[in-house]
Design an enzyme around this catalytic site. Structure first.
Site, short mmCIF file in Angstrom:
data_model
loop_
_atom_site.label_atom_id
_atom_site.label_comp_id
_atom_site.label_asym_id
_atom_site.label_seq_id
_atom_site.Cartn_x
_atom_site.Cartn_y
_atom_site.Cartn_z
N LYS A 114 -3.44 1.29 15.13
CA LYS A 114 -3.40 2.21 13.99
C LYS A 114 -3.97 3.59 14.35
O LYS A 114 -4.77 3.70 15.31
CB LYS A 114 -4.18 1.63 12.82
CG LYS A 114 -5.63 1.32 13.17
CD LYS A 114 -6.41 0.80 11.97
CE LYS A 114 -6.03 -0.55 11.50
NZ LYS A 114 -6.98 -1.15 10.53
N CYS A 142 -14.01 -1.19 6.58
CA CYS A 142 -13.04 -0.52 5.69
C CYS A 142 -13.69 0.40 4.66
O CYS A 142 -13.02 1.28 4.13
CB CYS A 142 -12.17 -1.55 5.01
SG CYS A 142 -11.17 -2.52 6.17
N CYS A 148 -8.50 -10.58 1.23
CA CYS A 148 -8.54 -10.16 2.63
C CYS A 148 -8.70 -11.36 3.57
O CYS A 148 -9.71 -12.08 3.48
CB CYS A 148 -9.67 -9.16 2.87
SG CYS A 148 -9.73 -8.68 4.60
N ARG A 153 -1.30 6.63 9.78
CA ARG A 153 -1.39 6.11 8.40
C ARG A 153 -1.45 7.25 7.39
O ARG A 153 -1.37 8.43 7.75
CB ARG A 153 -2.66 5.26 8.28
CG ARG A 153 -2.78 4.13 9.29
CD ARG A 153 -1.92 2.96 8.86
NE ARG A 153 -2.13 1.79 9.71
CZ ARG A 153 -3.00 0.81 9.45
NH1 ARG A 153 -3.83 0.89 8.42
NH2 ARG A 153 -3.06 -0.25 10.24
N CYS A 165 -15.59 -2.63 0.20
CA CYS A 165 -14.20 -2.95 0.55
C CYS A 165 -13.71 -4.10 -0.31
O CYS A 165 -14.49 -4.73 -1.02
CB CYS A 165 -14.11 -3.32 2.02
SG CYS A 165 -14.78 -4.95 2.38
N ARG A 168 0.85 -1.19 0.00
CA ARG A 168 0.00 0.00 0.00
C ARG A 168 0.89 1.24 0.00
O ARG A 168 1.81 1.34 0.82
CB ARG A 168 -0.84 -0.04 1.28
CG ARG A 168 -1.95 0.93 1.35
CD ARG A 168 -2.61 0.82 2.74
NE ARG A 168 -3.62 -0.21 2.84
CZ ARG A 168 -4.15 -0.60 4.00
NH1 ARG A 168 -3.77 -0.05 5.14
NH2 ARG A 168 -5.07 -1.53 4.03
N CYS A 199 -16.78 -7.71 6.39
CA CYS A 199 -16.69 -8.03 7.82
C CYS A 199 -16.93 -6.74 8.61
O CYS A 199 -17.00 -5.66 8.03
CB CYS A 199 -15.34 -8.67 8.15
SG CYS A 199 -14.04 -7.49 8.52
N LYS A 241 -5.43 7.36 12.41
CA LYS A 241 -5.85 7.90 11.11
C LYS A 241 -6.27 9.35 11.21
O LYS A 241 -6.97 9.74 12.14
CB LYS A 241 -7.00 7.05 10.56
CG LYS A 241 -6.60 5.62 10.32
CD LYS A 241 -7.71 4.82 9.71
CE LYS A 241 -7.24 3.42 9.38
NZ LYS A 241 -8.32 2.62 8.78
#
Ligand code: SRM
Ligand code: SF4
Length: 560
Positions: free
Chosen positions: A205, A466, A423, A141, A417, A72, A462, A207
């Site tokens: 994480k 995302c 994934c 990120r 997503c 990414r 899920c 953001k």
């Protein structure tokens, strides 16, 4: 004393993100890396995955899973030059699976990189003056920013801020260079330091998004920090600061929930980077390092309270945020087609279904890049803007791209997503299924007369969220193969979370649930009333006022 999560030990022992990645890359007996190294490569923007479609067949043949890697990019504000786009195209073709995947965080993912291609791929990215540093992992990120090239001064300011925050919060470890670019270094790192993060980085994480109202294309309230620009005569003078947003949750665990960020005050443009650093250090020191499911800033704020958080922020900054003053938002999502800039250039908004650039669209974009010296701006909704097109080139750009840009309004406002087959966390299909579901729903909106309306649908495979499904007017979240929870009532401007409406339903039941609602909306809505506001006004679902009420106010048959 509370026990630290396993990842905390992996980070602490990693010599600033090195682990044994370099050795693992040389091991030809497996297409994968060790489990600990898989956690560390995330900090370098790289995930180990396997083709889940092939799992049963390979298991039957007692073969190792079909491992490959996803990489990414870090692209603050999503801005690439045309030569960079061409370089990424070539990389996908030669080392990846031949597609580019535009993400909900304004960057590109490459799928299907086999281990022997990984280092050459990262080197090609580096040669194009790009990198994958901190695109994943327990760090800040990719910083995303509103795509408003038609407001050049504001756009330049938010992209500059995205870059400045990204630079300030980028890990200082040289591990990425040592492993992927220089290539051979195995030892090292002991003498390094991470002045902001320390040896164990963040608990989870982190953001950051920067929005330019009335556009909430970045979904400012879904982030650990959302900056909302305050404009005076087209110039950004500062930002309202929102903290504690996030989407991820776990099915059946009501102490996990999506949360919209709280606006805590205003800072000037010059203060914004310091504010980000101070908030990150609070989360570094206060975040939960025992349970990764409760480690995001949203839970820190729920646990400690917003007042305590604000007081600590003032203490660390040495000054206080002033009262918020940003204007409200009108919508999320992206505009399609041409936007005119004051200097006569045009910016072409291209809808890319679920962000997957492949086949004829990939080829057409390469042609555009070859003919056009302007910028390619990835949006936070998996779309693309071809920016800075001079008047004389408009017809060429449009002729190349228009055939790929035709989509109903329903489709243009939808997002899924990645999910299967790459994934590892997917419970259900998303990117591969949403186009079919939209096709069926297009029939419904056609029948009831809503083809000219903007209704926002988002799907994920899920509950990690995302594609930010809990902020959608219609959200579908995978629970198992072919099954989804259906959420309704997320505000069109991204300011309100949705509410569970149906649990674990399949394709036919989704259509059956939505058809009467869309029909009633078409017949009974008030002037300018959005679908999400209609379902709340008519009592189909209760409004969700804050994240900690996400699982409340459900009818008995839906309550967990
Ligand atoms: Fe995400 C994990 C894909 C945006 C919340 N996300 C993943 C992984 C890496 C799966 C994994 O950990 O093994 C997915 C890789 C799939 C694949 O095969 O490519 C993945 N996330 C994506 C992307 C590509 C979705 C897309 O279709 O565009 C987005 C890439 C963003 C980027 O470029 O950096 C993406 N992920 C998001 C967002 C939206 C956003 O950031 O605005 C969220 C919700 C916001 C948030 O973070 O709260 C999001 N992803 C998660 C979570 C849940 C985090 C949590 O707090 O619970 C996970 C799982 C985890 O971290 O444990 C996850
Ligand atoms: Fe994978 Fe779940 Fe994220 Fe979709 S929402 S990409 S299934 S982690």
């Amino acid at each position: 004393m509370t026990q630290l999560s396993r990842n905390e030990h992996i980070k602490a022992d990693s010599r600033f993100l090195r682990g044994t990645i370099a050795e693992g890359l040389l091991d030809q007996l497996t297409g994968g890396l060790s489990e600990d190294d898989q956690q560390l490569t995330k900090f370098h923007g790289i995930y180990q995955q396997d083709d889940r479609d092939l799992r049963p067949e390979r298991a039957k043949k007692r073969l190792e899973k079909a491992f490959s890697f996803m990489a990414r990019l870090r692209v603050p504000g999503g801005v690439l030059t045309a030569p960079q786009w061409i370089a990424m195209h070539d990389l996908a073709a030669t080392r990846g699976n031949g597609t580019l995947r535009l993400t909900t965080r304004q960057t590109i993912q490459f799928h299907g990189l086999i281990k022997s291609n990984l280092r050459p791929a990262i080197q090609a990215i580096h040669a194009a003056l790009l990198d994958t540093v901190a695109a994943c992992g327990d760090v800040n990120r990719n910083v995303i920013a509103s795509v408003v090239p038609q407001l050049p001064e504001a756009h330049e300011a938010v992209v500059a801020l995205a870059n400045a925050i990204s630079d300030r919060l980028r890990p200082r470890s040289r591990a990425w260079h040592d492993i992927w670019i220089d290539g051979t270094q195995v030892a090292g790192g002991e003498e390094e330091d991470e002045p902001i993060y320390g040896r164990t980085y963040l608990p989870r994480k982190f953001k950051i998004a920067i929005a330019v109202p009335p556009q909430n294309d970045v979904d400012a309230f879904a982030h650990d920090i959302g900056y909302i620009a305050v404009l005076e005569q087209g110039r950004i003078i500062g930002y309202d600061v929102a903290v504690g947003g996030g989407m991820g949750m776990t099915h059946g665990e009501p102490d996990t929930f999506p949360r919209t960020a709280d606006v805590i005050g205003f800072c000037t443009a010059d203060q914004a980077v310091d504010v980000a650093e101070a908030i990150v250090t609070i989360q570094r020191d206060w975040g939960d390092r025992a349970d990764r499911k409760h480690a995001r800033l949203k839970y820190t704020i729920e646990r400690r309270g917003l007042d305590a958080f604000r007081t600590e922020l003032t203490r660390r900054l040495g000054w206080e945020l002033s009262a918020p003053r940003a204007a409200g938002f009108a919508r999320t999502g992206d505009a399609a087609g041409w936007q005119d800039a004051p200097d006569g250039t045009g910016h072409y908004g291209l809808f890319v279904e679920n962000g997957r650039v492949a086949g004829p669209l990939l080829a057409a974009l390469r042609q555009v890049a070859e003919q056009h010296a302007g910028r390619f701006i990835i949006t936070p909704n998996q779309n693309l803007v071809i920016a800075d097109v001079p008047p004389g080139q408009r017809a060429t750009v449009e002729a190349l791209l228009a055939p790929h840009a035709t989509a109903s309004r329903l489709r243009r406002n939808a997002m899924a997503c990645v999910a299967l087959p790459t994934c590892g966390l997917a419970l259900a299909e998303s990117e591969r299924y949403l186009p079919e579901l939209i096709g069926a729903l297009e029939q419904v909106v056609g029948r009831v007369g809503l083809t000219a309306d903007d209704i926002m649908i988002r799907m994920t495979g899920c509950p990690n969220g995302c594609a930010r499904p809990y902020l959608a007017e219609i959200g579908l979240v995978g629970t198992g193969p072919g099954l989804y929870n259906l959420y309704l009532g997320g505000a069109f401007d991204g300011t309100r979370l949705s509410k569970l409406y149906r649990r674990q339903i399949g394709h036919d039941a989704i259509i059956a649930a939505l058809t009467p609602l869309l029909s009633a909306y078409a017949a009974q809505r008030g002037a300018g009333e959005r679908f999400s506001d209609f379902v709340i006004r008519t009592g189909v679902v209760q409004a969700t006022p804050s994240g900690n009420r996400f699982h409340d106010d459900l009818p008995a048959e839906l309550a967990a």
